[in-house]
Write an enzyme that holds these catalytic residues in place. Structure first.
Site, mmCIF file in Angstrom:
data_model
loop_
_atom_site.group_PDB
_atom_site.id
_atom_site.type_symbol
_atom_site.label_atom_id
_atom_site.label_comp_id
_atom_site.label_asym_id
_atom_site.label_seq_id
_atom_site.Cartn_x
_atom_site.Cartn_y
_atom_site.Cartn_z
ATOM 1 N N TYR A 1 0.809 -1.217 0.000
ATOM 2 C CA TYR A 1 0.000 0.000 0.000
ATOM 3 C C TYR A 1 0.846 1.273 0.000
ATOM 4 O O TYR A 1 0.283 2.359 0.106
ATOM 5 C CB TYR A 1 -0.926 0.003 1.223
ATOM 6 N N LYS B 1 4.036 -14.470 5.196
ATOM 7 C CA LYS B 1 4.335 -15.416 4.124
ATOM 8 C C LYS B 1 5.859 -15.463 4.009
ATOM 9 O O LYS B 1 6.449 -15.281 2.937
ATOM 10 C CB LYS B 1 3.662 -14.921 2.823
ATOM 11 N N ASP C 1 -1.811 -18.347 4.211
ATOM 12 C CA ASP C 1 -2.751 -19.257 3.541
ATOM 13 C C ASP C 1 -3.279 -20.300 4.516
ATOM 14 O O ASP C 1 -4.480 -20.617 4.521
ATOM 15 C CB ASP C 1 -2.140 -19.900 2.288
ATOM 16 N N ASP D 1 -5.901 -6.510 5.381
ATOM 17 C CA ASP D 1 -7.071 -6.063 4.635
ATOM 18 C C ASP D 1 -7.945 -7.266 4.255
ATOM 19 O O ASP D 1 -9.158 -7.299 4.500
ATOM 20 C CB ASP D 1 -6.589 -5.328 3.371
#
Ligand code: NAD
Length: 364
Positions: free
Chosen positions: A124, A191, A224, A248
């Protein structure tokens, strides 16, 4: 003395849910002086910019804002007003509680998760290179030269940046929040298996910070896997701390667990200012229909009351909203089960029902 609060109605369904929220906040008996400010497409048309300086000035002065959602055009036009507000005011922590109120139609039970999303970094940061631009070609050449990797000439590039300082302050925020609200565990989401230098740094920093908080359990999970675990056994999570993009996306997932976006409040907090706003967007297809659920924004108002030190009024308002949900008559379409024995009501009727409960609680 009334509280001076900047009030941004936003666009789409924003004005309806903002008006409903303003009314219930006033019905608590706490006095407000609303400083009205316009942002988004309405401001774009009027002032030629979606975020006039006067909006930022108002928030800097009042230090507290209540904000309805603002539309961000997809793929063209101005960048997100929301991102700009959070960055300009350094509102680095986005806090989004997701809990199930009794009576909410959902197949899940006992979910009570608080999302702490980093609000200023990650994908972002808004540093993007458009396909075909000369500067993009230069960057692609640099990548090829320094990394020995060829990225297709027809690629666009968006940068993901995560800093040690940014990670440290958001993880500390999550642990301090856990301490203040009697929470037992903080889980860092990442991640890092793939993104070694960004999410890897976030995780390494989170592990370091966790050592300062021996009284709170710490865990980490790959994003995930988290998504799968959340829809299988959400009860295992307490406070989640996440970089911006995962925060988000996981916010909407968690909103889905607890009854949908109509029940998902939020706050954007920094050292000098705070903006309270629901997780949901401007849902343009429902705009002006008196149809959507104002409770996400009302619950953001509850968070604002707590922030202002009005804990008793916050408790009363939250109880009134919970009462309306539990009774199940004066709720919008999203909270009506498939075979409900009464039709849904509109946005403004929900406000009336909440106000009636506040009134009854003050009599009894
Ligand atoms: P959205 O959150 O506006 O709506 C998605 C769906 O969720 C709606 O179609 C509706 O079914 C449901 N929903 C949302 N709010 C609801 C409510 N109060 N009551 C009942 N149901 C509700 O997401 P979107 O359609 O992807 O985004 C629309 C616009 O909002 C986009 O321009 C997006 O960029 C913007 N947005 C703004 C903010 C913000 O201002 N903070 C946040 C998210 C999205």
């Amino acid at each position: 003395m009334p509280y001076n609060v900047t009030l941004i109605s936003g666009d789409g369904i924003g004005p309806e849910v903002t008006e409903a929220t303003r009314k219930v906040l006033e019905a608590t008996g706490v006095a407000f002086r609303w400083d009205l400010a316009e942002a988004g497409s309405i401001a774009q048309e009027k002032f030629g910019t979606p975020l006039p300086d006067s909006v930022l000035e108002s928030i800097r002065k009042n230090r507290v804002a209540l904000k309805g959602p603002v539309t961000t055009p997809v793929g063209y036009g101005f960048r997100s007003v929301n991102v700009a507000l959070r960055k300009s005011l350094d509102l680095y922590a986005c806090v989004r509680p997701c809990k199930i109120y009794p009576g909410t139609p959902t197949q899940f039970r006992d979910v009570d998760i608080v999302i702490v999303r980093e609000n200023t970094e990650d994908l972002y940061v808004g540093i993007e290179f458009e396909r075909g631009e000369p500067v993009t070609h230069r960057l692609l050449a640099l990548i090829s030269e320094t990394k020995g990797r060829v990225v297709g000439e027809d690629s666009g590039i968006s940068l993901k940046t995560i800093s040690e300082a940014g990670s440290r302050r958001i993880v500390r925020y999550a642990f301090n929040y856990a301490r203040s609200y009697g929470r037992k565990m903080v889980t860092a989401v990442h991640k890092a298996n793939i993104l070694k230098f960004t999410d890897g740094l976030f995780l390494e920093t989170a592990r370091e910070v966790a050592r300062e908080y021996a009284d709170i359990k710490f865990a980490d999970v790959i994003v995930d896997n988290l998504c799968m675990q959340l829809v299988r056994r959400p009860q295992q999570y307490d406070v989640l701390v996440l970089p911006n993009l995962y925060g988000d996306i996981v916010s909407d997932l968690c909103a889905g667990l607890v009854g949908g976006l109509g029940l998902a409040p939020g706050a954007n907090l920094g050292e000098d200012a705070a903006i309270f706003e629901p997780t949901h967007g401007s849902a343009p297809k429902y705009a002006g229909q008196n149809r959507v659920n104002p409770m996400a924004m009302m619950l953001s108002g509850v968070m604002m009351l707590r922030y202002l030190g009005e804990a008793e009024a916050a408790d009363r308002l939250e109880k009134a909203i919970a009462g309306v949900i539990a009774e199940g008559r004066n709720v919008t379409y999203d909270l009506k089960p498939a075979h409900a024995d009464s039709p849904p009501v509109g946005t403004s009727q929900v406000a009336d029902a909440v106000i009636e409960r506040l009134r009854q609680s003050s009599i009894s």
